[in-house]
Design a protein around this motif. Structure first.
Motif, PDB file in Angstrom:
ATOM      1  N   VAL A  30     -73.500   8.912 -15.225  1.00 52.21           N
ATOM      2  CA  VAL A  30     -72.636   8.268 -14.239  1.00 52.21           C
ATOM      3  C   VAL A  30     -71.307   7.883 -14.873  1.00 52.21           C
ATOM      4  N   LEU A  31     -71.336   7.384 -16.110  1.00 49.93           N
ATOM      5  CA  LEU A  31     -70.112   6.959 -16.791  1.00 49.93           C
ATOM      6  C   LEU A  31     -69.162   8.135 -16.992  1.00 49.93           C
ATOM      7  N   THR A  32     -69.721   9.284 -17.415  1.00 47.67           N
ATOM      8  CA  THR A  32     -68.875  10.464 -17.606  1.00 47.67           C
ATOM      9  C   THR A  32     -68.269  10.901 -16.278  1.00 47.67           C
ATOM     10  N   THR A  33     -69.031  10.819 -15.190  1.00 47.59           N
ATOM     11  CA  THR A  33     -68.526  11.184 -13.863  1.00 47.59           C
ATOM     12  C   THR A  33     -67.343  10.303 -13.481  1.00 47.59           C
ATOM     13  N   VAL A  34     -67.492   8.997 -13.734  1.00 51.71           N
ATOM     14  CA  VAL A  34     -66.396   8.079 -13.414  1.00 51.71           C
ATOM     15  C   VAL A  34     -65.176   8.382 -14.285  1.00 51.71           C
ATOM     16  N   GLU A  35     -65.401   8.650 -15.586  1.00 52.82           N
ATOM     17  CA  GLU A  35     -64.295   8.942 -16.493  1.00 52.82           C
ATOM     18  C   GLU A  35     -63.535  10.199 -16.092  1.00 52.82           C
ATOM     19  N   ILE A  36     -64.213  11.151 -15.480  1.00 56.33           N
ATOM     20  CA  ILE A  36     -63.553  12.392 -15.040  1.00 56.33           C
ATOM     21  C   ILE A  36     -62.850  12.199 -13.712  1.00 56.33           C
ATOM     22  N   LEU A  37     -63.552  11.594 -12.747  1.00 56.58           N
ATOM     23  CA  LEU A  37     -63.031  11.545 -11.389  1.00 56.58           C
ATOM     24  C   LEU A  37     -61.985  10.449 -11.181  1.00 56.58           C
ATOM     25  N   LEU A  38     -62.129   9.322 -11.863  1.00 52.11           N
ATOM     26  CA  LEU A  38     -61.218   8.199 -11.619  1.00 52.11           C
ATOM     27  C   LEU A  38     -59.764   8.538 -11.956  1.00 52.11           C
ATOM     28  N   PRO A  39     -59.458   9.103 -13.144  1.00 49.79           N
ATOM     29  CA  PRO A  39     -58.055   9.456 -13.416  1.00 49.79           C
ATOM     30  C   PRO A  39     -57.500  10.496 -12.445  1.00 49.79           C
ATOM     31  N   VAL A  40     -58.364  11.468 -12.098  1.00 47.85           N
ATOM     32  CA  VAL A  40     -57.915  12.504 -11.157  1.00 47.85           C
ATOM     33  C   VAL A  40     -57.573  11.886  -9.807  1.00 47.85           C
ATOM     34  N   GLY A  41     -58.429  11.005  -9.321  1.00 47.42           N
ATOM     35  CA  GLY A  41     -58.172  10.347  -8.037  1.00 47.42           C
ATOM     36  C   GLY A  41     -56.944   9.459  -8.070  1.00 47.42           C
ATOM     37  N   LEU A  42     -56.793   8.715  -9.180  1.00 49.24           N
ATOM     38  CA  LEU A  42     -55.611   7.852  -9.290  1.00 49.24           C
ATOM     39  C   LEU A  42     -54.326   8.656  -9.307  1.00 49.24           C
ATOM     40  N   LEU A  43     -54.330   9.796 -10.009  1.00 46.83           N
ATOM     41  CA  LEU A  43     -53.140  10.649 -10.052  1.00 46.83           C
ATOM     42  C   LEU A  43     -52.804  11.193  -8.663  1.00 46.83           C
ATOM     43  N   ALA A  44     -53.826  11.616  -7.926  1.00 49.26           N
ATOM     44  CA  ALA A  44     -53.591  12.134  -6.572  1.00 49.26           C
ATOM     45  C   ALA A  44     -53.027  11.046  -5.660  1.00 49.26           C
ATOM     46  N   LEU A  45     -53.593   9.832  -5.756  1.00 44.62           N
ATOM     47  CA  LEU A  45     -53.097   8.732  -4.924  1.00 44.62           C
ATOM     48  C   LEU A  45     -51.687   8.323  -5.317  1.00 44.62           C
ATOM     49  N   ALA A  46     -51.382   8.388  -6.606  1.00 45.10           N
ATOM     50  CA  ALA A  46     -50.028   8.052  -7.052  1.00 45.10           C
ATOM     51  C   ALA A  46     -49.003   9.042  -6.493  1.00 45.10           C
ATOM     52  N   LEU A  47     -49.328  10.328  -6.534  1.00 45.72           N
ATOM     53  CA  LEU A  47     -48.416  11.332  -5.965  1.00 45.72           C
ATOM     54  C   LEU A  47     -48.254  11.135  -4.461  1.00 45.72           C
ATOM     55  N   ALA A  48     -49.361  10.847  -3.768  1.00 42.75           N
ATOM     56  CA  ALA A  48     -49.273  10.600  -2.324  1.00 42.75           C
ATOM     57  C   ALA A  48     -48.438   9.355  -2.041  1.00 42.75           C
ATOM     58  N   GLY A  49     -48.578   8.316  -2.906  1.00 48.60           N
ATOM     59  CA  GLY A  49     -47.774   7.107  -2.729  1.00 48.60           C
ATOM     60  C   GLY A  49     -46.299   7.370  -2.928  1.00 48.60           C
ATOM     61  N   LEU A  50     -45.959   8.212  -3.907  1.00 44.40           N
ATOM     62  CA  LEU A  50     -44.554   8.593  -4.110  1.00 44.40           C
ATOM     63  C   LEU A  50     -43.987   9.284  -2.871  1.00 44.40           C
ATOM     64  N   ALA A  51     -44.777  10.173  -2.297  1.00 50.36           N
ATOM     65  CA  ALA A  51     -44.317  10.866  -1.084  1.00 50.36           C
ATOM     66  C   ALA A  51     -44.172   9.893   0.076  1.00 50.36           C
ATOM     67  N   ASP A  52     -45.115   8.936   0.180  1.00 53.59           N
ATOM     68  CA  ASP A  52     -45.055   7.972   1.278  1.00 53.59           C
ATOM     69  C   ASP A  52     -43.851   7.045   1.148  1.00 53.59           C
ATOM     70  N   SER A  53     -43.491   6.669  -0.084  1.00 47.38           N
ATOM     71  CA  SER A  53     -42.357   5.756  -0.290  1.00 47.38           C
ATOM     72  C   SER A  53     -41.017   6.459  -0.236  1.00 47.38           C
ATOM     73  N   GLY A  54     -41.005   7.786  -0.250  1.00 46.33           N
ATOM     74  CA  GLY A  54     -39.750   8.523  -0.208  1.00 46.33           C
ATOM     75  C   GLY A  54     -39.206   8.865  -1.575  1.00 46.33           C
ATOM     76  N   ARG A  55     -39.838   8.385  -2.655  1.00 47.36           N
ATOM     77  CA  ARG A  55     -39.356   8.737  -3.991  1.00 47.36           C
ATOM     78  C   ARG A  55     -39.597  10.202  -4.313  1.00 47.36           C
ATOM     79  N   LEU A  56     -40.682  10.739  -3.791  1.00 44.62           N
ATOM     80  CA  LEU A  56     -40.922  12.174  -3.879  1.00 44.62           C
ATOM     81  C   LEU A  56     -40.518  12.767  -2.537  1.00 44.62           C
TER      82      LEU A  56
END
Length: 408
Positions: A30-56
């Motif tokens: 479970v720990l390895t799953t979280v270590e793999i998926l959490l950074p990937v999800g955070l990066l995707a949400l960060a890019l979506a947030g940039l697009a939502d704020s107009g910076r991207l």
């Protein structure tokens, strides 16, 4: 952007929960799953947030849709790559997954283009409709069919166009009426003023004998009184149209008021050879009105009816209860009003027909003032259909046993 990312953390936690549950069920880490998926999800949400704020900056809806596809598939590719790197999945399985994802990415991109085609078509139709509105076009009907949101937007735009068209029509009508009033007032002022100028010049130059001078003075007085009546009527109509009503109402005996109005116009009817009658039931309820203003309405209607009734004709005033109100009618046996003139008879200065040149007596504001007073009382006034002559009807509220109220 921070707000968008932080507000998406619960979604990220909700997404991790079933993934961890599956890995726990099959004996995975479970720990390895979280270590793999959490950074990937955070990066995707960060890019979506940039697009939502107009910076991207994403200039079109298609770019936004494509970014969503890239983020969805990119997470899978990144997770597979990280999993292969840490020996979480075998290289063969990783490359197989990559091949599947690349295939899915191409298909998903094409699917996104097809899904967006209708949206782009509707957005273009709305944009074209608004540009047409900007150019001054008003016969516009915007349609959208790709989604309820765009359909609502198109309907809102159509309502806006209809409202704007109605407001412009009302403004144009008001402007035309104002120009007509100005022209009519100018005419009615110029005629007596020209006569007064000629009369005063003749009197100043002493060109007439005393008898003629007295007659000129009498004529000048008549013109001055006519001008005074016109100015008073204009002022009263302006106050009524502006809603500056500062009089109170109470119970008014309509039969008594009608009798007074008939007596006031009796000399005029006798001189014109017109029969005048009042037909009111004895048990008629009282009206809720201001007696002075109601008397003004009755006199205006009676004088107008007498003026348009030939000798040996008749004018009748009637009243009856109707739907909790009182309905009053002034009817004459004159020539009636032409169909093309009927919609305009209550407009200021409108006389129509043979009197379009405005040669008749009066200020031309009698019916307009009558309408304004009746409407200020909460009633309405109209031309009733009749086989002959003219029948003007108006309503008034019936009196109630409450205290006197003010219309101010």
């Amino acid at each position: 952007m921070k707000r968008s990312v932080w507000s998406s953390i619960p979604v990220l936690a909700l997404a991790l929960a079933p993934a961890c549950a599956v890995m726990a069920a099959i004996g995975g880490s479970v720990l390895t799953t979280v270590e793999i998926l959490l950074p990937v999800g955070l990066l995707a949400l960060a890019l979506a947030g940039l697009a939502d704020s107009g910076r991207l900056r994403l200039p079109t809806l298609q770019h936004r849709f494509e970014l969503g596809v890239v983020l969805a598939l990119g997470q899978l590719l990144a997770a597979v790559a990280v999993g292969a790197a840490v020996m979480f999945v075998s290289p063969h399985d990783a490359w197989m997954t990559v091949a599947i994802l690349l295939f899915a990415a191409v298909v998903a991109t094409r699917a996104a283009q097809l899904l967006l085609r209708g949206v782009e078509r509707d957005v273009g139709a709305i944009r074209a409709g608004l540009h047409a509105l900007e150019r001054g076009e008003r016969e516009i009907e915007i349609e959208a069919h790709s989604g309820r949101e765009l359909e609502d937007l198109a309907h809102t735009a159509n309502r806006m166009v209809a409202t704007l068209t109605a407001e412009e029509h009302a403004r144009d009508t008001a402007d035309a009426a104002r120009r007509q009033v100005i022209a009519a007032v100018s005419h009615d002022l110029r005629t007596p003023l020209s006569a007064l100028r000629l009369l005063t010049e003749a009197l100043e130059d002493e060109l007439v004998d005393p008898a003629t001078a007295r007659r000129y003075v009498h004529t000048a007085g008549a013109h001055v009184r006519a001008l005074g009546t016109l100015v008073d009527d204009l002022f009263e109509l302006a106050c009524l149209d502006a809603g500056e009503v500062a009089w109170s109402t109470g119970a008014v005996d309509l039969a008594e008021l009608v009798g007074e109005a008939c007596e006031l116009v009796r000399p005029t009817t006798e001189a014109a050879g017109v029969a005048l009658s009042a037909e009111l039931p004895p048990s008629l309820a009282a009206a809720e009105a201001n007696p002075d203003k109601l008397r003004r309405v009755l006199l205006n209607l009676l004088q107008n009816a007498i003026h348009h009734t030939p000798p040996d004709g008749s004018v009748a005033i009637r009243a009856a209860a109707a739907d909790g109100a009182l309905e009053v009618e002034v009817a004459d046996t004159g020539a009636g009003i032409a169909p093309q003139d009927r919609p305009h008879v209550f407009e200021p200065f409108y006389r129509g027909g043979e009197e379009a040149a405005r040669s008749g007596p009066g200020s031309g504001l009698g019916l307009a003032i009558a309408r304004a007073i009746v409407e200020a009382h909460g009633g309405r006034i109209w031309l009733a259909e009749a086989a002959g002559g003219t029948h003007v009807r108006f309503t008034l509220p019936a009196a109630t046993p409450t205290a006197v109220r003010s219309l101010a």
